[in-house]
Write a protein that holds these residues in place. Structure first.
Motif, PDB file in Angstrom:
ATOM      1  N   ASP A  53      -2.812  69.468  52.096  1.00  0.00           N
ATOM      2  CA  ASP A  53      -2.926  69.835  50.692  1.00  0.00           C
ATOM      3  C   ASP A  53      -2.187  71.135  50.394  1.00  0.00           C
ATOM      4  O   ASP A  53      -2.441  72.165  51.015  1.00  0.00           O
ATOM      5  N   LEU A  54      -1.288  71.064  49.424  1.00  0.00           N
ATOM      6  CA  LEU A  54      -0.535  72.248  49.005  1.00  0.00           C
ATOM      7  C   LEU A  54      -1.207  72.970  47.844  1.00  0.00           C
ATOM      8  O   LEU A  54      -0.576  73.722  47.122  1.00  0.00           O
ATOM      9  N   GLY A  55      -2.518  72.749  47.669  1.00  0.00           N
ATOM     10  CA  GLY A  55      -3.273  73.460  46.648  1.00  0.00           C
ATOM     11  C   GLY A  55      -3.680  72.616  45.464  1.00  0.00           C
ATOM     12  O   GLY A  55      -4.201  73.145  44.481  1.00  0.00           O
ATOM     13  N   SER A  56      -3.470  71.313  45.536  1.00  0.00           N
ATOM     14  CA  SER A  56      -3.771  70.461  44.390  1.00  0.00           C
ATOM     15  C   SER A  56      -5.186  69.870  44.413  1.00  0.00           C
ATOM     16  O   SER A  56      -5.669  69.407  43.396  1.00  0.00           O
ATOM     17  N   GLY A 111     -17.025  54.156  59.146  1.00  0.00           N
ATOM     18  CA  GLY A 111     -15.892  54.360  60.046  1.00  0.00           C
ATOM     19  C   GLY A 111     -14.720  55.101  59.423  1.00  0.00           C
ATOM     20  O   GLY A 111     -13.674  55.238  60.051  1.00  0.00           O
ATOM     21  N   VAL A 112     -14.893  55.598  58.204  1.00  0.00           N
ATOM     22  CA  VAL A 112     -13.810  56.302  57.501  1.00  0.00           C
ATOM     23  C   VAL A 112     -14.099  57.796  57.470  1.00  0.00           C
ATOM     24  O   VAL A 112     -15.174  58.217  57.077  1.00  0.00           O
ATOM     25  N   SER A 113     -13.110  58.578  57.900  1.00  0.00           N
ATOM     26  CA  SER A 113     -13.209  60.041  57.849  1.00  0.00           C
ATOM     27  C   SER A 113     -11.972  60.585  57.145  1.00  0.00           C
ATOM     28  O   SER A 113     -10.862  60.056  57.311  1.00  0.00           O
ATOM     29  N   VAL A 114     -12.179  61.650  56.383  1.00  0.00           N
ATOM     30  CA  VAL A 114     -11.092  62.296  55.666  1.00  0.00           C
ATOM     31  C   VAL A 114     -11.096  63.771  56.057  1.00  0.00           C
ATOM     32  O   VAL A 114     -12.136  64.441  55.953  1.00  0.00           O
ATOM     33  N   ALA A 115      -9.962  64.273  56.510  1.00  0.00           N
ATOM     34  CA  ALA A 115      -9.811  65.688  56.848  1.00  0.00           C
ATOM     35  C   ALA A 115      -8.729  66.268  55.933  1.00  0.00           C
ATOM     36  O   ALA A 115      -7.647  65.688  55.799  1.00  0.00           O
ATOM     37  N   ILE A 116      -9.058  67.391  55.304  1.00  0.00           N
ATOM     38  CA  ILE A 116      -8.107  68.040  54.393  1.00  0.00           C
ATOM     39  C   ILE A 116      -7.679  69.360  55.013  1.00  0.00           C
ATOM     40  O   ILE A 116      -8.523  70.207  55.331  1.00  0.00           O
ATOM     41  N   ILE A 117      -6.380  69.502  55.193  1.00  0.00           N
ATOM     42  CA  ILE A 117      -5.804  70.736  55.736  1.00  0.00           C
ATOM     43  C   ILE A 117      -5.200  71.486  54.548  1.00  0.00           C
ATOM     44  O   ILE A 117      -4.276  70.984  53.882  1.00  0.00           O
ATOM     45  N   LYS A 118      -5.734  72.670  54.268  1.00  0.00           N
ATOM     46  CA  LYS A 118      -5.241  73.483  53.149  1.00  0.00           C
ATOM     47  C   LYS A 118      -4.050  74.324  53.599  1.00  0.00           C
ATOM     48  O   LYS A 118      -4.049  74.881  54.694  1.00  0.00           O
ATOM     49  N   HIS A 119      -3.070  74.430  52.728  1.00  0.00           N
ATOM     50  CA  HIS A 119      -1.899  75.261  53.003  1.00  0.00           C
ATOM     51  C   HIS A 119      -2.091  76.609  52.378  1.00  0.00           C
ATOM     52  O   HIS A 119      -2.578  76.776  51.326  1.00  0.00           O
ATOM     53  N   SER A 179      -0.481  65.993  49.698  1.00  0.00           N
ATOM     54  CA  SER A 179      -0.894  66.184  48.311  1.00  0.00           C
ATOM     55  C   SER A 179      -0.206  67.435  47.791  1.00  0.00           C
ATOM     56  O   SER A 179      -0.553  68.545  48.168  1.00  0.00           O
ATOM     57  N   LYS A 180       0.789  67.230  46.924  1.00  0.00           N
ATOM     58  CA  LYS A 180       1.552  68.376  46.445  1.00  0.00           C
ATOM     59  C   LYS A 180       1.400  68.655  44.958  1.00  0.00           C
ATOM     60  O   LYS A 180       1.920  69.631  44.453  1.00  0.00           O
ATOM     61  N   SER A 181       0.669  67.777  44.245  1.00  0.00           N
ATOM     62  CA  SER A 181       0.418  68.011  42.820  1.00  0.00           C
ATOM     63  C   SER A 181      -0.910  67.372  42.444  1.00  0.00           C
ATOM     64  O   SER A 181      -1.435  66.526  43.171  1.00  0.00           O
ATOM     65  N   LYS A 182      -1.453  67.764  41.299  1.00  0.00           N
ATOM     66  CA  LYS A 182      -2.729  67.200  40.849  1.00  0.00           C
ATOM     67  C   LYS A 182      -2.599  65.698  40.614  1.00  0.00           C
ATOM     68  O   LYS A 182      -3.512  64.934  40.926  1.00  0.00           O
ATOM     69  N   ALA A 183      -1.466  65.279  40.065  1.00  0.00           N
ATOM     70  CA  ALA A 183      -1.247  63.841  39.837  1.00  0.00           C
ATOM     71  C   ALA A 183      -1.214  63.090  41.165  1.00  0.00           C
ATOM     72  O   ALA A 183      -1.766  61.997  41.285  1.00  0.00           O
ATOM     73  N   ALA A 196      -3.614  60.050  42.732  1.00  0.00           N
ATOM     74  CA  ALA A 196      -3.020  58.808  43.233  1.00  0.00           C
ATOM     75  C   ALA A 196      -3.393  58.563  44.694  1.00  0.00           C
ATOM     76  O   ALA A 196      -3.494  57.417  45.129  1.00  0.00           O
ATOM     77  N   LEU A 197      -3.613  59.633  45.443  1.00  0.00           N
ATOM     78  CA  LEU A 197      -3.991  59.500  46.855  1.00  0.00           C
ATOM     79  C   LEU A 197      -5.295  58.738  47.032  1.00  0.00           C
ATOM     80  O   LEU A 197      -5.438  57.976  47.983  1.00  0.00           O
TER      81      LEU A 197
END
Length: 78
Positions: free
Chosen positions: A51-54, A70-78, A18-22, A26-27
């Motif tokens: 995530d690059l900050g978006s 059964g769905v997991s989401v992990a967000i790694i912040k840069h 994820s590199k932009s808000k748009a 879309a993700l």
């Protein structure tokens, strides 16, 4: 096709950037499509988002996606 498959665990791992808000908006659509497709074959799905900050609110982003069993989401912040 998932990015990584752990057959013995019944797990599919998908990595997203994820590199932009748009792109972060879309993700959500991309992940929902992946859930529909991958859940037919795998019992567990893990989405790793770099995530690059978006992504402003991680809890809100993950909430609607993780209601699926059964769905997991992990967000790694840069």
């Amino acid at each position: 096709v998932p990015d990584f498959i752990f057959q013995k665990l019944g797990l599919a791992l998908e990595v997203k950037l994820s590199k932009s808000k748009a792109k972060s908006k879309a993700l959500v659509d991309e992940i929902n499509a992946d859930i529909m497709s991958y859940s037919k074959e795998y019992s567990s799905l893990l989405f790793l988002i770099y995530d690059l900050g978006s992504i402003r609110d991680e809890v809100e982003f993950k909430r609607d996606l993780e209601v699926n069993e059964g769905v997991s989401v992990a967000i790694i912040k840069h």
